[in-house]
Design an enzyme around this catalytic site. Sequence first.
Site, PDB file in Angstrom:
ATOM      1  N   ASP A  69       0.816  -1.209   0.000  1.00  0.00           N
ATOM      2  CA  ASP A  69       0.000   0.000   0.000  1.00  0.00           C
ATOM      3  C   ASP A  69       0.857   1.269   0.000  1.00  0.00           C
ATOM      4  O   ASP A  69       0.769   2.104   0.892  1.00  0.00           O
ATOM      5  CB  ASP A  69      -0.936  -0.012   1.220  1.00  0.00           C
ATOM      6  CG  ASP A  69      -1.943   1.127   1.174  1.00  0.00           C
ATOM      7  OD1 ASP A  69      -2.410   1.460   0.065  1.00  0.00           O
ATOM      8  OD2 ASP A  69      -2.245   1.691   2.246  1.00  0.00           O
TER       9      ASP A  69
ATOM     10  N   ASN B  50       7.699  -7.174   6.181  1.00  0.00           N
ATOM     11  CA  ASN B  50       6.490  -6.530   6.679  1.00  0.00           C
ATOM     12  C   ASN B  50       5.260  -7.340   6.272  1.00  0.00           C
ATOM     13  O   ASN B  50       5.024  -7.578   5.084  1.00  0.00           O
ATOM     14  CB  ASN B  50       6.348  -5.115   6.120  1.00  0.00           C
ATOM     15  CG  ASN B  50       5.093  -4.433   6.641  1.00  0.00           C
ATOM     16  OD1 ASN B  50       5.018  -4.046   7.798  1.00  0.00           O
ATOM     17  ND2 ASN B  50       4.078  -4.308   5.793  1.00  0.00           N
ATOM     18  N   GLU B  51       4.495  -7.760   7.271  1.00  0.00           N
ATOM     19  CA  GLU B  51       3.204  -8.427   7.103  1.00  0.00           C
ATOM     20  C   GLU B  51       3.242  -9.614   6.137  1.00  0.00           C
ATOM     21  O   GLU B  51       2.403  -9.731   5.238  1.00  0.00           O
ATOM     22  CB  GLU B  51       2.125  -7.419   6.684  1.00  0.00           C
ATOM     23  CG  GLU B  51       1.883  -6.353   7.734  1.00  0.00           C
ATOM     24  CD  GLU B  51       0.653  -5.496   7.453  1.00  0.00           C
ATOM     25  OE1 GLU B  51       0.094  -5.593   6.344  1.00  0.00           O
ATOM     26  OE2 GLU B  51       0.239  -4.731   8.350  1.00  0.00           O
TER      27      GLU B  51
ATOM     28  N   ASN C 284       1.332  -5.410  13.827  1.00  0.00           N
ATOM     29  CA  ASN C 284       0.597  -4.395  13.075  1.00  0.00           C
ATOM     30  C   ASN C 284      -0.880  -4.681  13.296  1.00  0.00           C
ATOM     31  O   ASN C 284      -1.378  -5.726  12.862  1.00  0.00           O
ATOM     32  CB  ASN C 284       0.916  -4.455  11.580  1.00  0.00           C
ATOM     33  CG  ASN C 284       2.343  -4.051  11.259  1.00  0.00           C
ATOM     34  OD1 ASN C 284       3.113  -3.699  12.135  1.00  0.00           O
ATOM     35  ND2 ASN C 284       2.703  -4.112   9.988  1.00  0.00           N
TER      36      ASN C 284
ATOM     37  N   TYR D 216      -5.068  -3.025  13.597  1.00  0.00           N
ATOM     38  CA  TYR D 216      -5.965  -1.922  13.244  1.00  0.00           C
ATOM     39  C   TYR D 216      -7.366  -2.140  13.812  1.00  0.00           C
ATOM     40  O   TYR D 216      -8.357  -1.911  13.144  1.00  0.00           O
ATOM     41  CB  TYR D 216      -5.997  -1.753  11.720  1.00  0.00           C
ATOM     42  CG  TYR D 216      -4.695  -1.198  11.191  1.00  0.00           C
ATOM     43  CD1 TYR D 216      -4.416   0.163  11.268  1.00  0.00           C
ATOM     44  CD2 TYR D 216      -3.728  -2.035  10.651  1.00  0.00           C
ATOM     45  CE1 TYR D 216      -3.220   0.674  10.811  1.00  0.00           C
ATOM     46  CE2 TYR D 216      -2.530  -1.533  10.193  1.00  0.00           C
ATOM     47  CZ  TYR D 216      -2.274  -0.174  10.263  1.00  0.00           C
ATOM     48  OH  TYR D 216      -1.082   0.342   9.817  1.00  0.00           O
TER      49      TYR D 216
ATOM     50  N   TYR E  65     -10.000  -1.146  10.604  1.00  0.00           N
ATOM     51  CA  TYR E  65     -10.457  -2.176   9.683  1.00  0.00           C
ATOM     52  C   TYR E  65     -11.379  -3.185  10.377  1.00  0.00           C
ATOM     53  O   TYR E  65     -12.184  -3.839   9.727  1.00  0.00           O
ATOM     54  CB  TYR E  65      -9.269  -2.907   9.060  1.00  0.00           C
ATOM     55  CG  TYR E  65      -8.383  -2.022   8.218  1.00  0.00           C
ATOM     56  CD1 TYR E  65      -8.909  -1.336   7.123  1.00  0.00           C
ATOM     57  CD2 TYR E  65      -7.041  -1.849   8.510  1.00  0.00           C
ATOM     58  CE1 TYR E  65      -8.105  -0.515   6.347  1.00  0.00           C
ATOM     59  CE2 TYR E  65      -6.225  -1.029   7.740  1.00  0.00           C
ATOM     60  CZ  TYR E  65      -6.763  -0.358   6.662  1.00  0.00           C
ATOM     61  OH  TYR E  65      -5.966   0.461   5.899  1.00  0.00           O
TER      62      TYR E  65
ATOM     63  N   GLU F 286       2.664  -0.955  13.929  1.00  0.00           N
ATOM     64  CA  GLU F 286       1.671  -0.173  13.180  1.00  0.00           C
ATOM     65  C   GLU F 286       0.359  -0.159  13.947  1.00  0.00           C
ATOM     66  O   GLU F 286      -0.115  -1.204  14.387  1.00  0.00           O
ATOM     67  CB  GLU F 286       1.412  -0.762  11.779  1.00  0.00           C
ATOM     68  CG  GLU F 286       2.531  -0.565  10.786  1.00  0.00           C
ATOM     69  CD  GLU F 286       2.131  -1.017   9.372  1.00  0.00           C
ATOM     70  OE1 GLU F 286       0.914  -1.025   9.076  1.00  0.00           O
ATOM     71  OE2 GLU F 286       3.038  -1.350   8.590  1.00  0.00           O
TER      72      GLU F 286
ATOM     73  N   TRP G 280       1.344   4.253  12.850  1.00  0.00           N
ATOM     74  CA  TRP G 280       1.272   4.287  11.387  1.00  0.00           C
ATOM     75  C   TRP G 280       0.352   5.425  10.984  1.00  0.00           C
ATOM     76  O   TRP G 280      -0.821   5.402  11.278  1.00  0.00           O
ATOM     77  CB  TRP G 280       0.725   2.955  10.843  1.00  0.00           C
ATOM     78  CG  TRP G 280       0.867   2.881   9.351  1.00  0.00           C
ATOM     79  CD1 TRP G 280      -0.115   3.070   8.429  1.00  0.00           C
ATOM     80  CD2 TRP G 280       2.060   2.622   8.616  1.00  0.00           C
ATOM     81  NE1 TRP G 280       0.393   2.942   7.163  1.00  0.00           N
ATOM     82  CE2 TRP G 280       1.732   2.669   7.250  1.00  0.00           C
ATOM     83  CE3 TRP G 280       3.381   2.379   8.989  1.00  0.00           C
ATOM     84  CZ2 TRP G 280       2.671   2.465   6.250  1.00  0.00           C
ATOM     85  CZ3 TRP G 280       4.307   2.178   7.998  1.00  0.00           C
ATOM     86  CH2 TRP G 280       3.953   2.214   6.636  1.00  0.00           C
TER      87      TRP G 280
END
Length: 597
Positions: free
Chosen positions: A160, A409-410, A463, A465, A469, A501, A546
Amino acid sequence: MLKPISTPTRELVNLDGVWRFAIDSRVGDQPWTARLDTPLEAAVPASYNDLFTDAEIRDHVGWVYYQREVRVPRGWGGELIFLRFDAATHAARIYLGDTLVGEHIGGYTPFDVDITSHVEAGGAFRLTVAVSGDLSNETIPPGKIEVGMTGKRTQTYFHDFYNYAGLARSVWLYSVPTTRVDDVTVVTGFEGTTGSVDYRVALVGDAAVRVRLTDATGAVVAEGSGAAGVLEVPDVVLWKPGASYLYELTVEALHDGVVVDAYSLAVGVRTVEVRGHEFLINGEPFYFTGFGKHEDTAVRGKGHDNAYMVHDFQLMEWTGANSFRTSHYPYAEDVLDFADRRGIVVIDETAAVGLNMGVVGGMSGTPPFPTFSEQYAGAATQAAHAQHLRELIGRDKNHPSVVMWCIANEPASNEDGAREYFEPLVNLARDLDPTRPLTYSLVMFATFKNDQIVDLFDVVSMNRYYGWYISTGDLTTAEMYLQGDIQGWIDRTGKPIMMTEYGADTQPGLHSVWDQAWTEEYQTDLLAMYHRVFDRFPQFVGEQVWNFADFATSNGIHRVDGNKKGVFTRDRRPKSAALSLRRRWRGLDGRKPGAVD
């Protein structure tokens, strides 16, 4: 890999400026064989995508060409002459006149090309650099190229941030002696008030080695000889977060007692260690406060800019941040030099972002096909990843600001095949640098119940959210999810836990008295909720929001003018969240906020 610098035995010429520029569809099959037939010029360093008003250039898939004339200084006779590219995103071919003299794959690490046999002192040559921004399942980061109904090639990728391409960092011409210092590795430590600098020197040619260490005033504090050794530093001043102190190590190569080469580098004496659930710098618990960032500015794209670098560090220090992660690729080495001098701690990350087909499946996390397969992340991807690790660690191993390597990352660490993919890379990273801890940033699909690789690493980096999300607009439920998630990782691993994040997209100037997504108030309240949860766990060692600033992304209906999770706008104006972070972080001085029941 040593960064080119000017010394008594080395010289360099900066080749930044405005170069002739063309995309491959508008020039002949071999455009490097003559002066580029183009009306365009492009700035170096800068990504080329946003420089022009032409959409065909912005969205170009394929090769582009940069060209300029270069003159070799007339005093460089008898020296070796190299071209140095601080980065070319993502692949490059280098031509001198009609001749291909070098190639490199990997968009964020430097490479040198020996051109000694192709040039002469005082002479000039035509330099053409072909650069490709294409991504495939054999690159890091990965992607794929598709051909649509119109016959146009389109780049698809699974990360992203915008796939900026070109010569985004500086280009150099430099000279070195034929017998020279080829590499230096430094490992530091201390016991009581005495510091130690363990050094290893790699040479090209036959020479004796002499080293000396000077303090910030220029006074010699230790001397030694031989290609490897340990310098003892009495009354050592340690490099500390927020209180940088740098010594200078000068390495000289001697032939019959005469110095034939000299190279100097900054040295910060400090130690890094993970012990139990603590992250220790100089034997003291350290608590990360800061950001995931991006090399991203208007017009320049990922082009390195010293003015933005200085201002970004000022803003980080203004908030009270003591650290950042180089998400999601190695940043320009100038940034790490600056972090060394400013006492800012860095988690240094590879460009391995997008190793996750679950992202394509949306919030279900169901991949269309296995991530770790020859169809996507297979043996060729792993080999590219390994080479990237070698180049990253080779470049950044001596920076005191770098305290941890982030392997990816992820990634889809919850999928079968993850362990077979990552275990060799972890072993490689530990062989290359046994002194720093390793981590990777966990995607939300990878939970404490299904992750398959966390035991290979030293620090759990999450990370998450919740409230964005998941449970959007419902911070009460989000807090319950977050609390249970962190507790699960603590119970499973017993390792230090940090958040690499967390955040919410925020439109500057949008306000509401309710928990309304995209408002400045919601971003502030979401961060405050996370902080309440963090403070309940003594095992928690850090928080990196983030993002530092809004940044450009690919086209998508869920993004309006890029990712807006920054606490600063893309032009570095603070949102309300920046002020709330400043209130929380200033005065912490790297210490964990008091844990509560």
